[in-house]
Scaffold this active site. Sequence first.
Site, PDB file in Angstrom:
ATOM      1  N   SER A 151       0.844  -1.187   0.000  1.00  0.00           N
ATOM      2  CA  SER A 151       0.000   0.000   0.000  1.00  0.00           C
ATOM      3  C   SER A 151       0.889   1.250   0.000  1.00  0.00           C
ATOM      4  CB  SER A 151      -0.963  -0.049   1.192  1.00  0.00           C
ATOM      5  OG  SER A 151      -1.965   0.927   1.079  1.00  0.00           O
ATOM      6  N   ASP A 295      -8.659  -6.153  -4.883  1.00  0.00           N
ATOM      7  CA  ASP A 295      -7.948  -5.055  -4.227  1.00  0.00           C
ATOM      8  C   ASP A 295      -8.583  -3.709  -4.540  1.00  0.00           C
ATOM      9  OD1 ASP A 295      -6.006  -3.678  -2.848  1.00  0.00           O
ATOM     10  OD2 ASP A 295      -4.380  -4.098  -4.251  1.00  0.00           O
ATOM     11  N   HIS A 321      -6.898  -6.088  -0.421  1.00  0.00           N
ATOM     12  CA  HIS A 321      -5.773  -5.208  -0.103  1.00  0.00           C
ATOM     13  C   HIS A 321      -4.813  -5.835   0.906  1.00  0.00           C
ATOM     14  CE1 HIS A 321      -3.947  -1.351  -0.664  1.00  0.00           C
ATOM     15  NE2 HIS A 321      -3.961  -1.050   0.625  1.00  0.00           N
TER      16      HIS A 321
END
Length: 348
Positions: A151, A295, A321
């Site tokens: 991320s 995601d 995610h």
Amino acid sequence: MKHFTSLTLIILLLIMSCTDKQDSNKAIEKSSYLDYSNSDDQVTGGIKMIPIETPKGTFNVYTKRMGNNPTMRVLLLHGGPGGTHEEFGNFDGYLPNEGIEYIYYDQLDSYYSDKPNDSTLWTTEHFVEEVEQVRKALNLNKDNFYLLGQSWGGILALEYALKYQDNLKGLVVSNMVASVPEYNTYAQEVLGPQLPSDVLKEIKEIEANKDYANPRYEELLMEHFYTEHILRKPLEEWPKSVHLLFEHLNSEIYVYMQGPSEFGITDEATLSDWDVSDRLQDIKVPTLMLGAKHDTMDPKYMEWMASAVQNGRSITTNGSHLSQFDDPETFFPAVIRFIKDVDEGKFN
């Protein structure tokens, strides 16, 4: 017949003895992985608070080393910004058995590290230099240093590689595209419309009013968005480490750099125009782009990223995610295979 039986028994005993010795040797090899007896961090169980020099003073960041391996050492960059190493809470269940050393690390202003709370330090430039100082303190180098960023950590990993890739042995970018505008487009045009129309309408109304502190906003996201695109399990089945990640999130730095919305990065956030898509071609170090089917980041774009760097590989999990938690069966074999292929000179 008795002679034959005795001879057979002797042979079997010899085979079993050899097998026991091999198993014993394997046990000895594995025990050295967890042997901290000759290290300066033995008394802290692998934890080191590393001093980071900044224009605003020297502050300490938290690191914790797991295992020993002179050629495979992975520094983990958490998301957020303002998240914690707790998002990697289940790495303990997969990497030790493979003999891969990995290092938890909380960036400055994250929960386990010092918190100067100075927004002039909340820049990608600062965090790149912070990673470089951590690298030096931990004696990581091009012969052993793998960087895994997830991320926001993926943004940081890409930025670090673009400046310091000569220090790297391998790079893993997990669940982060190389362009915030691309991320925003995907969130608004693809993910948003997948929500029930009444839910999306209510979320948009709250965002239009900038009423992000409204408990209803988090309730809607948790029930309809997070369990689809952050971690694809019912909330009551989310692991404790993920709950701690959310509890310990530094919301000030998160909002400053990412913004309050979960449907893209807002205009006032400092990362709103971040885009290194046209610089990916400069990355020559072996790279794994690790996307996920569900995601918040477009998995097709992540596949393209692997072709844009000079030496890339792409894997798409069936998770979201935090795919290390909702599709570990794909996530960890992909990471382990990449690290070992690079280490053995088999990556291409």
